[in-house]
Design a protein around this motif. Structure first.
Motif, PDB file in Angstrom:
ATOM      1  N   GLY A  17       0.728  -1.089   0.028  1.00 51.18           N
ATOM      2  CA  GLY A  17       0.035  -0.074  -0.153  1.00 51.18           C
ATOM      3  C   GLY A  17       1.044   1.396  -0.181  1.00 51.18           C
ATOM      4  N   TYR A  18       0.388   2.446   0.669  1.00 50.58           N
ATOM      5  CA  TYR A  18       1.181   3.605   0.894  1.00 50.58           C
ATOM      6  C   TYR A  18       2.828   3.239   0.927  1.00 50.58           C
ATOM      7  N   PHE A  19       2.802   2.824   2.272  1.00 53.29           N
ATOM      8  CA  PHE A  19       4.110   2.656   2.741  1.00 53.29           C
ATOM      9  C   PHE A  19       4.989   1.420   1.991  1.00 53.29           C
ATOM     10  N   GLY A  20       4.416   0.256   2.276  1.00 49.65           N
ATOM     11  CA  GLY A  20       5.038  -0.978   1.243  1.00 49.65           C
ATOM     12  C   GLY A  20       5.627  -0.754  -0.158  1.00 49.65           C
ATOM     13  N   TYR A  39       3.328  -9.567  -2.312  1.00 48.76           N
ATOM     14  CA  TYR A  39       2.022 -10.100  -2.102  1.00 48.76           C
ATOM     15  C   TYR A  39       1.253  -8.820  -1.520  1.00 48.76           C
ATOM     16  N   ASP A  40       0.110  -8.662  -2.168  1.00 50.71           N
ATOM     17  CA  ASP A  40      -0.988  -7.764  -1.759  1.00 50.71           C
ATOM     18  C   ASP A  40      -2.433  -8.169  -2.187  1.00 50.71           C
ATOM     19  N   PRO A  41      -3.512  -8.450  -1.343  1.00 53.19           N
ATOM     20  CA  PRO A  41      -4.663  -9.083  -1.718  1.00 53.19           C
ATOM     21  C   PRO A  41      -5.437  -7.927  -2.626  1.00 53.19           C
ATOM     22  N   ALA A  42      -5.064  -6.647  -2.784  1.00 52.64           N
ATOM     23  CA  ALA A  42      -5.653  -5.631  -3.226  1.00 52.64           C
ATOM     24  C   ALA A  42      -4.820  -4.795  -4.460  1.00 52.64           C
ATOM     25  N   ASN A  43      -3.711  -4.494  -3.862  1.00 50.49           N
ATOM     26  CA  ASN A  43      -2.723  -3.337  -4.762  1.00 50.49           C
ATOM     27  C   ASN A  43      -1.637  -4.075  -5.266  1.00 50.49           C
ATOM     28  N   ALA A  44      -1.432  -5.287  -5.723  1.00 47.57           N
ATOM     29  CA  ALA A  44      -0.345  -5.762  -6.029  1.00 47.57           C
ATOM     30  C   ALA A  44      -0.130  -5.463  -7.669  1.00 47.57           C
ATOM     31  N   PRO A  76      -1.518  -4.069   7.019  1.00 51.00           N
ATOM     32  CA  PRO A  76      -1.915  -3.496   8.189  1.00 51.00           C
ATOM     33  C   PRO A  76      -1.552  -4.145   9.496  1.00 51.00           C
ATOM     34  N   ASN A  77      -1.435  -3.230  10.597  1.00 49.49           N
ATOM     35  CA  ASN A  77      -0.969  -3.674  11.872  1.00 49.49           C
ATOM     36  C   ASN A  77      -1.478  -4.902  12.293  1.00 49.49           C
ATOM     37  N   GLY A  78      -2.558  -5.335  12.237  1.00 50.33           N
ATOM     38  CA  GLY A  78      -3.126  -6.680  12.776  1.00 50.33           C
ATOM     39  C   GLY A  78      -2.802  -7.766  12.089  1.00 50.33           C
ATOM     40  N   GLU A  79      -2.428  -7.620  10.731  1.00 49.70           N
ATOM     41  CA  GLU A  79      -1.764  -8.627   9.853  1.00 49.70           C
ATOM     42  C   GLU A  79      -0.253  -8.849   9.716  1.00 49.70           C
ATOM     43  N   HIS A  80       0.215  -8.614  10.569  1.00 49.64           N
ATOM     44  CA  HIS A  80       1.806  -8.577  10.640  1.00 49.64           C
ATOM     45  C   HIS A  80       2.130  -9.889  11.222  1.00 49.64           C
ATOM     46  N   TYR A  81       1.629 -10.378  12.203  1.00 51.80           N
ATOM     47  CA  TYR A  81       2.024 -11.609  12.989  1.00 51.80           C
ATOM     48  C   TYR A  81       2.271 -12.742  12.134  1.00 51.80           C
ATOM     49  N   GLU A  97       6.934  -3.527   9.699  1.00 55.48           N
ATOM     50  CA  GLU A  97       6.654  -2.293  10.145  1.00 55.48           C
ATOM     51  C   GLU A  97       5.985  -2.281  11.469  1.00 55.48           C
ATOM     52  N   LYS A  98       5.927  -0.963  11.746  1.00 54.92           N
ATOM     53  CA  LYS A  98       5.058  -0.960  13.351  1.00 54.92           C
ATOM     54  C   LYS A  98       3.914  -0.805  13.517  1.00 54.92           C
ATOM     55  N   PRO A  99       3.042  -1.236  14.181  1.00 50.73           N
ATOM     56  CA  PRO A  99       3.648  -1.995  15.375  1.00 50.73           C
ATOM     57  C   PRO A  99       3.789  -3.292  14.917  1.00 50.73           C
ATOM     58  N   SER A 166     -11.023   4.197   7.226  1.00 49.35           N
ATOM     59  CA  SER A 166      -9.563   3.599   7.019  1.00 49.35           C
ATOM     60  C   SER A 166      -9.131   2.459   8.224  1.00 49.35           C
ATOM     61  N   TRP A 167      -8.659   1.369   7.765  1.00 45.12           N
ATOM     62  CA  TRP A 167      -8.542   0.170   8.540  1.00 45.12           C
ATOM     63  C   TRP A 167      -7.716   1.141  10.000  1.00 45.12           C
ATOM     64  N   LYS A 168      -7.068   1.957   9.666  1.00 38.96           N
ATOM     65  CA  LYS A 168      -6.162   2.807  10.524  1.00 38.96           C
ATOM     66  C   LYS A 168      -6.910   3.410  11.887  1.00 38.96           C
ATOM     67  N   LYS A 169      -8.263   3.209  11.589  1.00 39.05           N
ATOM     68  CA  LYS A 169      -9.412   3.944  12.532  1.00 39.05           C
ATOM     69  C   LYS A 169     -10.016   2.835  13.263  1.00 39.05           C
TER      70      LYS A 169
HETATM   71  N1  LIG Z   1       6.705   4.266  10.195  1.00 39.10           N
HETATM   72  C1  LIG Z   1       5.772   5.091   9.477  1.00 39.10           C
HETATM   73  O1  LIG Z   1       5.892   6.315   9.644  1.00 39.10           O
HETATM   74  C2  LIG Z   1       4.720   4.341   8.914  1.00 39.10           C
HETATM   75  C3  LIG Z   1       3.755   5.227   8.039  1.00 39.10           C
HETATM   76  C4  LIG Z   1       2.617   4.653   7.410  1.00 39.10           C
HETATM   77  C5  LIG Z   1       2.755   3.435   7.562  1.00 39.10           C
HETATM   78  N2  LIG Z   1       3.311   2.532   8.200  1.00 39.10           N
HETATM   79  C6  LIG Z   1       2.965   0.971   8.612  1.00 39.10           C
HETATM   80  O2  LIG Z   1       2.924   0.552   7.354  1.00 39.10           O
HETATM   81  C7  LIG Z   1       2.048  -0.489   7.414  1.00 39.10           C
HETATM   82  C8  LIG Z   1       1.053  -0.480   6.141  1.00 39.10           C
HETATM   83  O3  LIG Z   1       0.491   1.031   6.183  1.00 39.10           O
HETATM   84  P1  LIG Z   1       0.101   1.954   5.145  1.00 39.10           P
HETATM   85  O4  LIG Z   1      -0.066   3.282   5.239  1.00 39.10           O
HETATM   86  O5  LIG Z   1       0.960   1.436   3.775  1.00 39.10           O
HETATM   87  O6  LIG Z   1      -1.574   1.184   4.766  1.00 39.10           O
HETATM   88  P2  LIG Z   1      -2.255   1.059   3.416  1.00 39.10           P
HETATM   89  O7  LIG Z   1      -3.640   0.819   3.762  1.00 39.10           O
HETATM   90  O8  LIG Z   1      -1.895   2.082   2.622  1.00 39.10           O
HETATM   91  O9  LIG Z   1      -1.636  -0.317   2.774  1.00 39.10           O
HETATM   92  C9  LIG Z   1      -1.675  -1.508   3.480  1.00 39.10           C
HETATM   93  C10 LIG Z   1      -1.681  -2.650   2.209  1.00 39.10           C
HETATM   94  O10 LIG Z   1      -1.689  -4.035   2.806  1.00 39.10           O
HETATM   95  C11 LIG Z   1      -2.630  -4.559   1.937  1.00 39.10           C
HETATM   96  N3  LIG Z   1      -3.291  -5.775   2.675  1.00 39.10           N
HETATM   97  C12 LIG Z   1      -4.269  -5.868   3.462  1.00 39.10           C
HETATM   98  N4  LIG Z   1      -4.482  -7.058   4.074  1.00 39.10           N
HETATM   99  C13 LIG Z   1      -3.292  -7.538   3.902  1.00 39.10           C
HETATM  100  C14 LIG Z   1      -2.802  -8.966   4.256  1.00 39.10           C
HETATM  101  N5  LIG Z   1      -3.379  -9.646   4.958  1.00 39.10           N
HETATM  102  N6  LIG Z   1      -1.605  -9.264   3.663  1.00 39.10           N
HETATM  103  C15 LIG Z   1      -0.875  -8.435   3.003  1.00 39.10           C
HETATM  104  N7  LIG Z   1      -1.282  -7.227   2.694  1.00 39.10           N
HETATM  105  C16 LIG Z   1      -2.769  -6.675   3.034  1.00 39.10           C
HETATM  106  C17 LIG Z   1      -3.726  -3.647   1.614  1.00 39.10           C
HETATM  107  O11 LIG Z   1      -4.304  -4.286   0.396  1.00 39.10           O
HETATM  108  C18 LIG Z   1      -2.861  -2.371   1.405  1.00 39.10           C
HETATM  109  O12 LIG Z   1      -2.357  -2.367  -0.022  1.00 39.10           O
HETATM  110  C19 LIG Z   1       1.201  -0.489   8.706  1.00 39.10           C
HETATM  111  O13 LIG Z   1       1.811  -1.219   9.552  1.00 39.10           O
HETATM  112  C20 LIG Z   1       1.488   1.168   9.052  1.00 39.10           C
HETATM  113  O14 LIG Z   1       1.588   1.165  10.523  1.00 39.10           O
HETATM  114  C21 LIG Z   1       4.431   3.241   8.917  1.00 39.10           C
END
Ligand SMILES: NC(=O)c1ccc[n+]([C@@H]2O[C@H](COP(=O)([O-])OP(=O)(O)OC[C@H]3O[C@@H](n4cnc5c(N)ncnc54)[C@H](O)[C@@H]3O)[C@@H](O)[C@H]2O)c1
Length: 374
Positions: A17-20, A39-44, A76-81, A97-99, A166-169
């Motif tokens: 997504g945005y960060f990855g 691997y990304d279910p929506a944005n690959a 997303p955070n809950g999908e790191h583990y 990524e954090k957390p 957003s999932w962030k909320k």
């Molecule tokens: N350190 C920082 O400053 C910073 C800034 C932004 C985000 N982040 C972290 O980066 C991570 C991603 O945030 P983001 O801003 O890119 O969010 P985002 O919503 O833009 O991107 C998340 C991506 O993950 C994908 N996704 C959803 N479920 C998934 C799964 N089960 N497996 C794999 N991919 C999946 C979504 O399709 C989406 O493309 C988060 O953990 C966030 O906390 C860190």
């Protein structure tokens, strides 16, 4: 992609997504690195095409690839583990990524799994890589402000209704403000060591209803440390007067790190000295301008894979992934980043966050040992 060096480290990225996506872009441009799969279910699709990587159908398929050395987890955070465990068990080094997770037990399992597999497990706690934070820690280590007695960290602002929730909320995926913005808590503990006791009060005071997620929008934390040291942290999106700073009070002087009007001030006696928060004036000005124009909670970065993170954040992605890439090339963890490089600082931060959560739920002071068992 042909690289100039003989050794090419091959990466897989989970969550683009945005960060990855930005992390994948940066790594794919390093001369001795290649992002071979995402691997990304929506944005690959778009990201895979942009950087010339394969798009895998699942986490399992990605970590099974023999040609991948290390995996970046930015879902997303809950999908790191789950992906971190899968990657480590497959013998891949991991940058997460954090957390890193939303529960202490999961963090501890991630750390021990990586240790048993003999792989690196680095947490993406960006504050550690800010130039002004590094300088502040160096000054503190040199005794510039004496003993650190108290730290106040505040990260708050106001959240308006967004186009979509957003999932962030959403608590289940983000953990809410405290977990999503674990940076400040981690930074406090990097100065004072792990907290021993925590209290948290708060709740959802101004963002209830179907237009909003289910996170608490006001959290007020107090922490106790050994030797009579204390910290206070405030998070939330129910504050009309946004503040984002860390104030470190020492026995001889103080340091104020301003993350809103970017810059750091050292004050000792009647003397003050100022230095940059980021790597150069341009990055500091970029951050200040973004915060001045922000109408959201001053902290959450909403984004899409097409949206590039701001200059200052790209600078940190560059610095932290360059460090991780160095580990991949055989460098030993530096003393400064050792606790970040094995997931231990990130785990300690979540232990304290869990103690705060329990404190709020049960309306009492909680010992961190209740969470960690030690
Ligand atoms: N350190 C920082 O400053 C910073 C800034 C932004 C985000 N982040 C972290 O980066 C991570 C991603 O945030 P983001 O801003 O890119 O969010 P985002 O919503 O833009 O991107 C998340 C991506 O993950 C994908 N996704 C959803 N479920 C998934 C799964 N089960 N497996 C794999 N991919 C999946 C979504 O399709 C989406 O493309 C988060 O953990 C966030 O906390 C860190």
């Amino acid at each position: 992609m042909i690289k100039e060096n003989n050794v090419t480290i091959k990466y897989g990225v989970i969550g683009t997504g945005y960060f990855g996506a930005e992390q994948a872009r940066f790594l794919s441009e390093l001369p001795d690195a290649e992002v071979v799969a995402i691997y990304d279910p929506a944005n690959a699709a778009a990201v895979a095409a942009e950087i010339g990587a394969d798009s895998e159908p699942s986490v399992e398929a990605l970590v099974a690839r023999q040609d991948i050395d290390a995996v970046i987890v930015a879902s997303p955070n809950g999908e790191h583990y789950a992906p971190v465990l899968a990657a480590a068990r497959a013998g891949k080094d991991v940058f997460c990524e954090k957390p890193i997770a939303l529960k202490y037990d999961q963090c501890a399992e991630m750390v021990s799994t990586a240790r048993e597999a003999g792989v690196n497990f680095m947490a993406g706690h960006v504050m550690n890589f800010m130039a002004g934070i590094r300088r502040s820690k160096q000054l503190i280590n040199e005794g510039a402000i004496g003993e650190v007695l108290f730290v106040r960290a505040i990260r708050n602002g106001w959240e308006d209704v967004q186009q979509a929730i957003s999932w962030k909320k959403m608590r289940e995926l983000s953990g809410g403000h405290l977990y999503h913005h674990i940076h400040e808590l981690d930074f406090v503990q990097s100065l004072l060591g792990p907290a021993t006791q925590a209290t948290m009060v708060g709740g959802n005071v101004a963002h209830s209803g179907e237009d909003f997620g289910d996170e608490d929008d006001m959290l007020i934390i107090t922490l106790q440390f050994p030797d009579n040291r204390f910290a206070a942290i405030e998070y939330g999106s129910a504050f009309r007067w946004p503040e984002h700073y860390v104030l470190i009070q020492g026995s001889l002087g103080a340091i104020r790190i301003d993350l809103q009007e970017a810059g750091v001030t050292l004050r000792v006696g009647g003397r003050t000295e100022q230095f940059l928060l980021h790597r150069n004036e341009e990055e500091d000005a970029n951050r200040t301008a973004i915060y001045a124009g922000s109408s959201t909670d001053g902290a959450v970065q909403y984004g899409t894979p097409e949206k590039r993170p701001p200059l200052w954040l790209r600078g940190i992605i560059e610095d932290e992934l360059t460090y991780f890439h160095g580990l991949m090339n055989g460098a030993s963890p530096s003393e400064e980043f050792a606790a970040l490089s094995d997931g231990s600082a990130a785990t300690a931060a979540i232990a304290t966050a869990d103690a705060c959560t329990l404190s709020l739920r049960e309306d009492r002071k909680v010992k961190i040992s209740e969470i960690t068992g030690v």
